[in-house]
Design a protein around this motif. Structure first.
Motif, PDB file in Angstrom:
ATOM      1  N   GLY A  78       4.255   2.009 -12.834  1.00 44.26           N
ATOM      2  CA  GLY A  78       3.040   1.509 -12.592  1.00 44.26           C
ATOM      3  C   GLY A  78       2.982   0.174 -11.558  1.00 44.26           C
ATOM      4  O   GLY A  78       4.074  -0.088 -10.927  1.00 44.26           O
ATOM      5  N   GLY A  79       1.987  -0.420 -11.439  1.00 46.25           N
ATOM      6  CA  GLY A  79       1.991  -1.595 -10.343  1.00 46.25           C
ATOM      7  C   GLY A  79       1.571  -0.839  -9.095  1.00 46.25           C
ATOM      8  O   GLY A  79       1.499   0.092  -8.941  1.00 46.25           O
ATOM      9  N   THR A  80       1.546  -1.790  -8.014  1.00 39.28           N
ATOM     10  CA  THR A  80       1.120  -1.490  -6.561  1.00 39.28           C
ATOM     11  C   THR A  80       1.810  -2.036  -5.627  1.00 39.28           C
ATOM     12  O   THR A  80       2.027  -3.614  -5.769  1.00 39.28           O
ATOM     13  CB  THR A  80      -0.460  -1.689  -6.630  1.00 39.28           C
ATOM     14  N   PHE A  81       2.248  -1.465  -4.778  1.00 37.36           N
ATOM     15  CA  PHE A  81       2.885  -2.256  -3.469  1.00 37.36           C
ATOM     16  C   PHE A  81       1.879  -2.089  -2.245  1.00 37.36           C
ATOM     17  O   PHE A  81       1.368  -1.007  -1.858  1.00 37.36           O
ATOM     18  CB  PHE A  81       4.209  -1.748  -3.123  1.00 37.36           C
ATOM     19  N   ALA A  82       1.562  -3.279  -1.569  1.00 36.09           N
ATOM     20  CA  ALA A  82       0.696  -3.448  -0.573  1.00 36.09           C
ATOM     21  C   ALA A  82       1.470  -4.100   0.736  1.00 36.09           C
ATOM     22  O   ALA A  82       1.490  -5.397   0.538  1.00 36.09           O
ATOM     23  CB  ALA A  82      -0.517  -4.141  -0.895  1.00 36.09           C
ATOM     24  N   ALA A  83       1.764  -3.225   1.701  1.00 34.52           N
ATOM     25  CA  ALA A  83       2.675  -3.643   2.739  1.00 34.52           C
ATOM     26  C   ALA A  83       1.623  -4.511   3.600  1.00 34.52           C
ATOM     27  O   ALA A  83       0.432  -4.315   3.960  1.00 34.52           O
ATOM     28  CB  ALA A  83       3.130  -2.462   3.653  1.00 34.52           C
ATOM     29  N   GLY A  84       2.078  -5.657   3.763  1.00 34.82           N
ATOM     30  CA  GLY A  84       1.435  -6.825   4.472  1.00 34.82           C
ATOM     31  C   GLY A  84       0.072  -7.423   3.782  1.00 34.82           C
ATOM     32  O   GLY A  84      -0.859  -8.143   4.279  1.00 34.82           O
ATOM     33  N   GLY A  85      -0.153  -7.062   2.381  1.00 36.78           N
ATOM     34  CA  GLY A  85      -1.355  -7.340   1.930  1.00 36.78           C
ATOM     35  C   GLY A  85      -1.267  -8.836   1.226  1.00 36.78           C
ATOM     36  O   GLY A  85      -2.379  -9.040   0.445  1.00 36.78           O
TER      37      GLY A  85
END
Length: 348
Positions: A311-318
Motif C-alpha cells: 500500500g502507500g504511494t510514492f511521488a517522485a519530486g512530490g
C-alpha cells in the motif's frame, strides 16, 4: 398585621371558625398574594343566643427567592480539537414569583488555554444536544420571565483545544442569579434581601442554598459540569537498518553508497487512550537516497515492520523542495496497539 379584640360581657359557648388559604405549589403561595383569615365567635347570655362577633386579619405574602441549577450530562467525553461540545443543565425557579434569571459561566478547573468559546444556548426542544436551529438562534445570557416552579433546559457549549491531552478535565460552572421579573423583554434588577423588620409590602427573602461557586442565601445558585478528554497518545518512531551492500551482501552489511536501507516507521497508541483514526504518514526522502520500487511500500505492519500489506504511494519530486515523497494511511490504531509503514531505499 392587624389585631382586633372585643370584650364580651358574659360568654357561655364559644365557637371558633377559621378559613384556610388555597394549597400552595412546590414554590409556595405566590408572592403578593393577600391571605385573609376570619374568625367568628358565637355566644349566649343567660341561655339566649347573642349576635356573633367577627373579625379578620390580612397579610401579604413576601417573595421567597430560590434558584436551582442542575447539571444533567456530566462528565462528557471529548476529543482534542472538537468544537461545540455540550454540557446540559436544568435551571429551575423554586421561588414563589416570576423571576428573570441571569446566566454566567466560569471555568473552575483545567488549563484555560485548552478550552475556549464557552457559550450558553437555550435547549428549546429539551433533547440535551445543540441542534442547528438552536445554534442559529444564537447565544443567551439570561432567561426572561421564568414562572415559579418552571424549569428551563440550557446548554453550555465549548470548543476543546488541539493541545488538550488524554485524561485532561475541564470543569465549567453555570450560575443563575435571580432578578426582578414582571416586564417581558426587560431584565429586572438583581434581587436583594429585604433588611430589617417585616413591612406591609412584598419583602424579599433569599432562600437559596450554596452552589459550587456561590454562597447560600445570595439569590443565585451554581452547578458544575465536566469535560473529560479522551485522546489518542501516539508515539512515532522512525528507524533504519541496512539490508545489504555491494561488497558484503547481506552478511554484516554497511551503510555505503549502493547499500539497500529499510526504513521502518511505527505508530504506537498508549494503553487507555482513544483510538486514533485517519492515521496518515508523510515522509519526504533525503536527496541522498533513491526509493526502491522493486520492494515497494508496506502498511499496517507490526512493531517490527513485518506482516504488512502492500500500500502507500510514492511521488517522485512530490515533496517539499522537490524531494521524493512517501505517503500511506494506516488502519485505526486502538489503545495499546502499534502499526507500521516500511519501505526501502538505496544510498546514492
Amino acid at each position: 398585621m392587624k389585631t382586633t379584640k372585643q370584650l364580651l360581657g358574659a360568654v357561655s359557648a364559644v365557637a371558633l371558625v377559621a378559613m384556610s388559604s388555597t394549597p400552595a405549589l412546590a414554590a409556595g403561595t405566590r408572592a403578593g398574594t393577600t391571605i385573609t383569615n376570619s374568625v367568628t365567635v358565637n355566644y349566649n347570655v343567660n341561655g339566649n343566643a347573642q349576635n356573633a362577633v367577627t373579625d379578620s386579619d390580612s397579610f401579604t405574602v413576601d417573595q421567597r427567592v430560590n434558584v436551582l441549577v442542575t447539571a444533567i450530562t456530566t462528565p462528557v467525553s471529548v476529543s482534542p480539537n472538537q468544537t461545540n461540545r455540550v454540557l446540559a443543565f436544568d435551571v429551575t425557579n423554586l421561588g414563589n414569583a416570576t423571576a428573570d434569571l441571569v446566566l454566567t459561566t466560569a471555568l473552575r478547573g483545567g488549563t484555560a488555554a485548552n478550552i475556549s468559546n464557552i457559550r450558553i444556548f437555550r435547549d428549546t426542544n429539551g433533547n440535551r444536544t445543540l441542534d442547528a436551529a438552536e445554534l442559529t438562534a444564537g447565544t443567551i445570557t439570561s432567561l426572561d420571565e421564568v414562572a415559579e416552579d418552571a424549569t428551563v433546559a440550557v446548554l453550555v457549549v465549548s470548543d476543546i483545544g488541539i493541545n488538550a491531552v488524554n485524561g485532561d478535565t475541564f470543569d465549567v460552572a453555570l450560575t443563575a442569579a435571580a432578578h426582578t421579573g414582571g416586564t417581558a423583554g426587560t431584565i429586572g434588577a438583581r434581587i436583594a434581601a429585604t433588611s430589617g423588620a417585616n413591612t406591609a409590602g412584598i419583602d424579599n427573602v433569599l432562600f437559596d442554598g450554596a452552589g459550587v461557586s456561590d454562597a447560600a442565601n445570595d439569590g443565585a445558585f451554581s452547578a458544575q459540569g465536566r469535560y473529560t478528554v479522551s485522546g489518542a497518545v501516539l508515539t512515532v518512531v522512525k528507524q533504519s537498518r541496512v539490508v545489504s551492500d555491494p561488497v558484503n551482501g547481506t552478511t554484516n552489511p554497511k551503510f555505503i553508497p549502493g547499500a539497500t536501507v529499510e526504513y521502518c516507521i511505527t505508530v504506537a497508541n498508549a494503553a487507555g487512550a482513544a483510538t486514533a483514526t485517519n492515521v496518515a504518514l508523510l515522509d519526504d526522502l533525503p536527496a541522498d537516497v533513491q526509493y526502491s520500487s522493486a520492494f515497494g511500500i508496506f502498511i499496517n505492519g507490526n512493531a517490527t515492520c513485518t506482516t504488512g500489506t502492500a500500500g502507500g504511494t510514492f511521488a517522485a519530486g512530490g515533496g517539499t523542495g522537490g524531494r521524493d515523497r512517501i505517503t500511506g494511511t494506516l488502519s485505526d490504531v486502538a489503545a495499546g496497539q502499534t502499526r507500521s509503514l516500511y519501505f526501502r531505499v538505496t544510498i546514492r
